[in-house]
Design an enzyme around this catalytic site. Structure first.
Site, mmCIF file in Angstrom:
data_model
loop_
_atom_site.group_PDB
_atom_site.id
_atom_site.type_symbol
_atom_site.label_atom_id
_atom_site.label_comp_id
_atom_site.label_asym_id
_atom_site.label_seq_id
_atom_site.Cartn_x
_atom_site.Cartn_y
_atom_site.Cartn_z
ATOM 1 N N THR B 16 -12.438 6.703 4.688
ATOM 2 C CA THR B 16 -12.217 7.595 3.812
ATOM 3 C C THR B 16 -13.547 7.631 2.813
ATOM 4 O OG1 THR B 16 -10.883 6.691 2.345
ATOM 5 C CG2 THR B 16 -10.008 7.800 4.083
ATOM 6 N N GLU B 96 -3.871 -3.860 -0.607
ATOM 7 C CA GLU B 96 -3.111 -4.943 -1.321
ATOM 8 C C GLU B 96 -1.609 -4.403 -1.029
ATOM 9 O OE1 GLU B 96 -4.742 -4.409 -5.065
ATOM 10 O OE2 GLU B 96 -5.560 -6.690 -4.969
ATOM 11 N N HIS B 244 -0.381 -11.380 -8.925
ATOM 12 C CA HIS B 244 -0.470 -11.594 -7.378
ATOM 13 C C HIS B 244 0.796 -11.805 -7.028
ATOM 14 C CE1 HIS B 244 -5.082 -12.288 -6.749
ATOM 15 N NE2 HIS B 244 -4.858 -11.308 -6.823
#
Lengths: 393, 293
Positions: B16, B96, B244
């Protein structure tokens, strides 16, 4: 009480969203499990009413996310509504394992003939789900990474799911009577479906009782949902108790930052979890104490810097701030937005900034006309803020 | 260079506007992006790259060795499975926060099919001076003999930049990503570096949480190349997620001490901060040179 969570602490990622017991029971009930009649109460009057409506002896269960609820007095049994009301005063507002309990689950008391413990855990060490089963609540040392003797453990291949061999082994090794096998099999398969459907990291029934009427009832259950999957578990998001989060944590979540409050006085933020942790470590090495972990993410927008400064200032214990940014874009732009954010927030405490990276055309010059201190070295920046905060004291 | 075959043909999932710049940078670095796949869309061109509605169509035209996935977290499973089933041998998942149960499925399939998966949440890999497959800023790299692997992108960039500025070049950099369940771990990457003739010294950028470092520590003693490590998170409290998904200490496992002890025992040189790494690496090179003399 047996819970697989304590044996599997090493596999429990902790970043999962915990679901209160009464909520897990709702989910199980909707999916065909029998749970004790009951509801959640928040006052002793409500407890009385519920106990009266249920009739007979009841169990009162604090709704906190604490391990070993029974041992710290989080579960009580009452024979009638009056004693339920009286006992509930010891649970509402009680401090149980560092959490203030606000809700009580009032349930019919189930007398069990036999108990079964089973559930699923996503084990990130082996990157697979495991099935656990036990008929004993024998307390095994929590130091054991994996359950031994009394607990049966099976590794699940995603393409195979629960196999006939696993079920057969459970029936034989756990000594399940032939007349119960069909039911137990059904429960295990059903629970696995829920585990997968809800993106759980942990789902256990601990225990399921075979009551004196020969019915299988869920006495207790635990569930944790993977944070990453909340976008497709919208119902779960609504179930979460946001009230337990502090104002800073809420703002951090709103801004898309990760924030953890620590015990020190030097506010720390940067872009990237590793970089921020490393900066905290440097603060400690220089003799200071980090006040927080704040990651604004590696691909942050310059607008978010103002939010980060704002957020750190919400902690009144912060006496100085160190900012560590590794730029993948333009360092100059980041420097400018830090200066703007600090003046807009009227920052009165010392701020040391360290920026470096891809397009570093000496951002140091920009800071010359500001109140902020700049350093190109992490070590130097950190020792500066530690020194200044110590002098101010 | 034997980490990855030269001249890989790359396919980009979800090409994109948002990822166009990354693709341009990859092309400028010499990487061959042969196609994009934007599921459900008509065939068209983005930044000079042909994009197709599905993988089959894209592959028939081009032949692909490596796929980079930028898809939404909810579509990574679909796209990664399609990629693996098509026989593509390297998959880099940049996205992610992919649901962990999806990663369990992807990894299980990849293991069976002999496919290498980086991520989720991986910045990718770069063979310095040759090709890059990911989103890392290539300007901070300079060609040399130090291979870097890490779990957190900006901290690894920091380490690379410190090396570059001290005049020490790199052979490659691989980002494992910081998620709780991810594909390649340190030991897999160390094996690649050990075999790579351009790599003389290895730097691991570690952080608390998970068991990747501890597993690597079992392999390191049989390696011929020296390993340097930085471990971030000594001050992180137990039981809290540090940004994380994988950066959390559960009891003793995943703690700084657990990693430190395992790595020291394996003979790894532990650095106190990124700024110390170039000094350690330099002394290792000197030792090596002396040994040769």
């Amino acid at each position: 009480m047996q819970t697989f969570e304590k044996y599997l602490i090493s596999t429990y990622t902790g970043c999962a969203m915990k679901i209160a017991e009464y909520q897990v029971k709702q989910i199980l009930k909707v999916n065909g499990f029998k749970v004790p009649a009951g509801r959640v109460a928040v006052s002793k009057e409500e407890v009385y009413d519920l106990a009266a409506r249920i009739g007979g002896p009841v169990a009162l269960k604090a709704q906190v996310f604490v391990k070993g609820k029974m041992n710290i007095g989080g579960i009580k049994f009452a024979g009638d509504p009056d004693s339920a009301k009286e006992m509930s005063t010891e649970l509402i507002g009680a401090n149980l394992g560092d959490t203030i309990n606000k809700k009580i689950l009032v349930e019919e008391y189930i007398e069990s003939k036999k108990e079964f413990y089973f559930g699923f855990v996503l084990d990130r060490r082996i990157r697979k789900n495991i099935l656990l089963f036990s008929v004993s609540d024998e307390d095994v040392s929590a130091d054991k990474i994996y359950p031994t003797n009394s607990i049966l453990k099976f590794l699940i291949k995603p393409e195979h799911g629960i196999t006939k061999e696993m079920l057969k082994k459970i029936f034989i090794d756990a000594g399940i009577e032939p007349e119960h096998r069909k039911k137990i099999q059904e429960f295990i398969l059903k629970l696995y479906k829920i585990f997968i459907k809800f993106d759980a990291e942990l789902l256990e029934i601990s225990p399921m009782a075979l009551d004196i009427n020969g019915e299988f009832v869920v006495l207790d259950a635990k569930m944790k949902i993977d944070d990453n999957a909340l976008f497709r578990q919208e119902r779960m998001t609504r179930l979460e108790d946001e009230e337990d989060k502090g104002a800073i944590e809420l703002k951090a979540a709103k801004n898309g930052f990760s924030y953890v409050r620590l015990k020190g006085d030097i506010g720390v933020f940067g872009n990237g979890a590793g970089l921020v942790m490393e900066t905290m470590d440097e603060v400690a090495r220089a003799g200071g104490k980090p006040a927080n972990f704040l990651n604004i993410t590696s691909d942050f927008s310059t607008d978010s810097i103002s939010d980060a400064v704002d957020l750190i200032l919400m902690d009144s214990g912060v006496k100085g701030i160190v900012i560590n940014i590794f730029c993948c874009g333009q360092c100059i732009d980041v420097a400018k937005s830090i200066i703007a954010a600090c003046s807009a927030n009227k920052v009165k405490i010392p701020v040391v900034v360290r920026i470096d990276g891809n397009n570093n055309k000496d951002p140091g010059n920009i800071f010359k006309n500001s109140n902020l201190i700049y350093s190109s070295s992490i070590k130097d920046a950190v020792s500066k803020i530690v020194e200044i905060v110590r002098l101010v004291e | 260079m034997s980490i990855i075959v030269k001249n890989q043909k790359i396919l980009v999932y979800n090409l994109t506007e948002k990822v166009v710049d990354y693709c341009k940078q990859m092309k400028a670095y010499g990487s061959r992006i042969v196609a994009g796949v934007n599921p459900g869309e008509e065939k068209h061109k983005v930044a000079g790259i042909n994009t197709f509605g599905d993988l089959k169509e894209a592959r028939e035209f081009t032949g692909v060795d490596l796929a980079i996935i930028f898809s939404d977290p909810g579509h990574v499973l679909r796209d990664a499975v399609e990629t693996i089933m098509a026989g593509i041998k390297w998959v880099v998942i940049v996205t992610e926060q992919v649901p962990l149960q999806d990663m369990v499925k992807i990894i299980s399939l990849a293991e069976k099919s002999g496919v290498r998966v980086l991520g989720a949440g991986s910045a990718g890999l770069i063979i310095v001076g040759e090709q890059k497959f990911g989103v890392m800023p290539d300007a901070i790299f300079t060609k040399g003999n130090v291979a870097v692997a890490g779990k957190s992108d900006t901290l690894s960039y920091e380490v690379v930049y410190q090396l570059t500025r001290s005049g020490i070049g790199q052979s490659a950099y691989i980002d494992l990503g910081g998620e709780a369940v991810s594909g390649m771990r340190f030991q897999n990457v160390l094996q690649l570096f050990e075999r790579d003739e351009d790599t003389k010294v290895i730097v691991m950028v570690c952080q608390i949480g998970g068991i990747s470092e501890e597993l690597a520590a079992k392999y390191i003693p049989v390696m011929t190349k020296p390993v340097v490590a930085l471990i971030a998170g000594q001050t992180a409290p137990a039981g809290k997620k540090m940004g994380h998904g994988s950066a959390i200490i559960a009891k003793e496992e995943g703690s700084f001490n657990s990693k430190y002890n395992a790595l020291v025992k394996a003979g790894v040189h532990i650095a106190k901060g990124p700024e110390e790494i170039p000094h350690i690496v330099k002394s290792l090179f000197t030792q090596r040179a002396n040994r040769v003399l």
